[in-house]
Structures are given as structure tokens and as C-alpha cells.
Design a protein around this motif. Structure first.
Motif, short mmCIF file in Angstrom:
data_model
loop_
_atom_site.label_atom_id
_atom_site.label_comp_id
_atom_site.label_asym_id
_atom_site.label_seq_id
_atom_site.Cartn_x
_atom_site.Cartn_y
_atom_site.Cartn_z
N ASN A 1 0.83 -1.19 -0.07
CA ASN A 1 -0.01 0.11 -0.02
C ASN A 1 0.79 1.16 0.07
OD1 ASN A 1 0.99 0.13 2.90
ND2 ASN A 1 -1.03 -0.97 3.62
N LEU A 2 0.28 2.45 -0.01
CA LEU A 2 0.90 3.68 -0.01
C LEU A 2 1.99 3.78 1.14
CD1 LEU A 2 1.21 6.29 -1.54
CD2 LEU A 2 -0.38 7.36 0.25
N ASN A 3 1.73 3.16 2.20
CA ASN A 3 2.52 3.23 3.51
C ASN A 3 3.80 2.34 3.27
OD1 ASN A 3 3.91 3.13 5.98
ND2 ASN A 3 1.88 3.03 7.20
N SER A 4 3.56 1.07 2.74
CA SER A 4 4.74 0.23 2.64
C SER A 4 5.64 0.47 1.56
CB SER A 4 4.22 -1.33 2.51
OG SER A 4 3.20 -1.34 1.32
N VAL B 1 13.72 12.70 3.25
CA VAL B 1 12.74 13.63 4.00
C VAL B 1 11.34 13.45 3.32
CG1 VAL B 1 12.14 15.89 4.47
CG2 VAL B 1 14.62 15.05 4.71
N ILE B 2 11.25 13.57 1.95
CA ILE B 2 9.98 13.44 1.35
C ILE B 2 9.22 12.37 1.80
CG2 ILE B 2 8.61 13.52 -0.78
CD1 ILE B 2 10.75 15.65 -1.95
N THR B 3 9.91 11.24 1.38
CA THR B 3 9.17 9.90 1.55
C THR B 3 8.97 9.65 3.19
OG1 THR B 3 11.34 8.54 1.74
CG2 THR B 3 10.11 8.84 -0.59
N GLY B 4 9.85 10.12 4.13
CA GLY B 4 9.53 9.93 5.45
C GLY B 4 8.38 10.91 5.90
N LEU B 5 8.20 11.99 5.12
CA LEU B 5 6.92 12.91 5.69
C LEU B 5 5.72 12.12 5.20
CD1 LEU B 5 8.52 16.42 5.02
CD2 LEU B 5 7.85 15.51 7.00
N VAL B 6 5.94 11.31 3.99
CA VAL B 6 4.85 10.87 3.45
C VAL B 6 4.29 9.78 4.39
CG1 VAL B 6 3.70 9.16 1.57
CG2 VAL B 6 4.89 11.51 1.17
N VAL B 7 5.25 8.80 4.90
CA VAL B 7 5.03 7.77 5.66
C VAL B 7 4.18 8.37 7.11
CG1 VAL B 7 6.02 5.79 7.22
CG2 VAL B 7 6.75 6.41 4.78
N ALA B 8 4.96 9.54 7.64
CA ALA B 8 4.24 9.85 8.80
C ALA B 8 2.86 10.35 8.50
CB ALA B 8 5.33 11.13 9.32
N TRP B 9 2.73 11.06 7.58
CA TRP B 9 1.35 11.35 7.19
C TRP B 9 0.33 10.49 6.91
CZ3 TRP B 9 -1.30 11.46 2.18
CH2 TRP B 9 -2.37 12.02 2.27
N VAL B 10 0.66 9.25 6.07
CA VAL B 10 -0.15 8.35 5.86
C VAL B 10 -0.58 7.52 7.08
CG1 VAL B 10 -0.33 5.95 4.68
CG2 VAL B 10 0.56 7.94 3.38
N SER B 11 0.24 7.43 7.89
CA SER B 11 0.47 6.79 9.18
C SER B 11 -0.15 7.44 10.41
CB SER B 11 1.67 6.26 9.75
OG SER B 11 2.34 5.45 8.88
N GLY B 12 -0.56 8.83 10.07
CA GLY B 12 -1.38 9.44 11.04
C GLY B 12 -0.77 10.15 12.23
N TYR B 13 0.70 10.32 12.13
CA TYR B 13 1.57 10.67 13.23
C TYR B 13 2.25 12.06 12.84
CZ TYR B 13 5.35 7.72 11.56
OH TYR B 13 6.08 7.12 10.98
N LEU B 14 2.25 12.42 11.45
CA LEU B 14 3.13 13.59 11.21
C LEU B 14 3.00 14.82 12.07
CD1 LEU B 14 4.78 14.73 8.99
CD2 LEU B 14 2.91 15.63 7.88
N VAL B 15 1.86 15.39 12.60
CA VAL B 15 1.72 16.59 13.17
C VAL B 15 2.10 16.53 14.40
CG1 VAL B 15 -0.02 18.35 13.88
CG2 VAL B 15 -0.15 17.57 11.46
N GLN B 16 1.87 15.24 15.04
CA GLN B 16 2.06 15.04 16.61
C GLN B 16 3.48 14.79 16.62
OE1 GLN B 16 -0.28 13.15 14.99
NE2 GLN B 16 -2.13 13.45 15.98
#
Length: 190
Positions: free
Chosen positions: A33-36, A95-110
Motif C-alpha cells: 500500500n502507500l505506506n509500505s 525527507v519527502i518519503t519519510g514525511l509521506v509515511v508519517a502523514w499516511v500513518s497519521g502521526y506527522l503533526v504529533q
């Protein structure tokens, strides 16, 4: 066989195709999926970035003083610009792929705001170290290296002033990479 492995683009293409085949073959056990996919790309670009950081700090920079003057042009004119191209774009894509992972996983802002706890706070610390490191690559190391390598016009004084800035930022990135890798691996939010 030597011809196959001599062409880097072919090796990369076949490596990516093989990775995709493995992903599809094991999809029932490890969802694709997008995350993996972005997590895999994040690890790939991170290895490239940190590998080149370590190459520069542990091999190229320490050996430059011992290279005869007539041979330094091979490094500064051919090797270093190519290394720095992959180095800075690997940093960007990590950085971009890490931010996407954090966003898709729901913890980016936190994570970025340190509002999370436990593993989210830990990965937030790692994310901020990586962001500082990427900033150093693009806004301190690369501009200085362009002067040092003669990619942009610079006086002898400007080149001399750029060298310690690039070295300090690069050594800071090496220092930060060690705890950053711990944070990324130990948070294990996937």
C-alpha cells in the motif's frame, strides 16, 4: 554478465523490478500500500544519503590531503560533483518519503510538534534531526561545495571561508545521524 552489471541504470531497473515482484509475491503476508511502498523508498533513499555522508566523512575528505595535487582534479572535477548530486537528492527524497509515511500513518503533526508520546515522540526527535541534516545539505554544504569545487565563481577567500562551513555542517550531520538512526529504527511505527 559483466555487461549486465556494468550498466548502473540496468542494475537499478532490474533491482526495482525484482523488488516489485517480491512485493507482489508476498502481498498476502505483507500488504502493498502507500505506506509500505513509501516506507521502502524511505529506507532506500536513507541508506543512499547516510552511506554517502559516511563516504564523504570517513573516506573522501580525510584522504584529500594525501592525494597528489595533479590527481585532485579527478576527485574535485568528476567524483565529488557526482557524489554531491546523489547526496543532496537522496537527502531530499529521504525527507519527502519519510514525511509521506508519517502523514499516511497519521502521526506527522504529533511527531513534528512533539505532541505525541512514546514512539511518536521518539520518531519526532529523529524527524527533526533529519530535517536539520537536510537543511545543512541544501543550504550550507551544497552552496559551500559549489564554491570549493569551482561550480560557481568564487574568489580564493570565498573558497577558503566555505571549506570550514561545509566541514562543520557535514560533521554535524555525521554526529546527528547516529542518534537519528536510533530514533527511526527504535520508534518502529509501521
Amino acid at each position: 554478465m559483466a555487461k549486465l552489471f556494468g550498466n548502473l541504470n540496468l542494475v537499478l531497473g532490474v533491482g526495482i523490478a525484482l523488488a516489485v515482484l517480491i512485493m507482489l509475491a508476498f502481498a498476502p503476508y505483507s500488504p502493498v500500500n502507500l505506506n509500505s511502498v513509501f516506507r521502502w523508498l524511505h529506507v532506500f533513499f536513507g541508506i543512499l544519503w547516510i552511506g554517502l555522508l559516511y563516504y564523504l566523512n570517513f573516506v573522501q575528505v580525510p584522504l584529500m590531503p594525501s592525494i597528489p595535487a595533479e590527481q585532485k582534479g579527478a576527485v574535485t572535477g568528476h567524483i565529488a560533483p557526482k557524489v554531491l548530486f546523489y547526496f543532496r537528492y537522496a537527502a531530499l527524497f529521504t525527507v519527502i518519503t519519510g514525511l509521506v509515511v508519517a502523514w499516511v500513518s497519521g502521526y506527522l503533526v504529533q511527531a513534528l510538534s512533539f505532541a505525541g508520546v512514546g514512539a511518536v515522540a521518539l520518531i519526532g526527535v529523529g524527524m527533526w534531526m533529519a530535517l536539520v541534516m537536510a537543511f545543512n545539505v541544501w543550504f550550507i554544504i551544497w552552496p559551500a561545495q559549489k564554491k570549493i569545487l569551482g561550480i560557481v565563481e568564487a574568489s580564493a577567500e570565498e573558497k577558503a571561508a566555505a571549506a570550514p562551513r561545509a566541514l562543520i555542517a557535514s560533521r554535524l550531520n555525521t554526529l546527528l545521524s547516529i542518534p537519528m538512526i536510533y530514533c527511526m529504527v527504535s520508534a518502529n511505527l509501521g
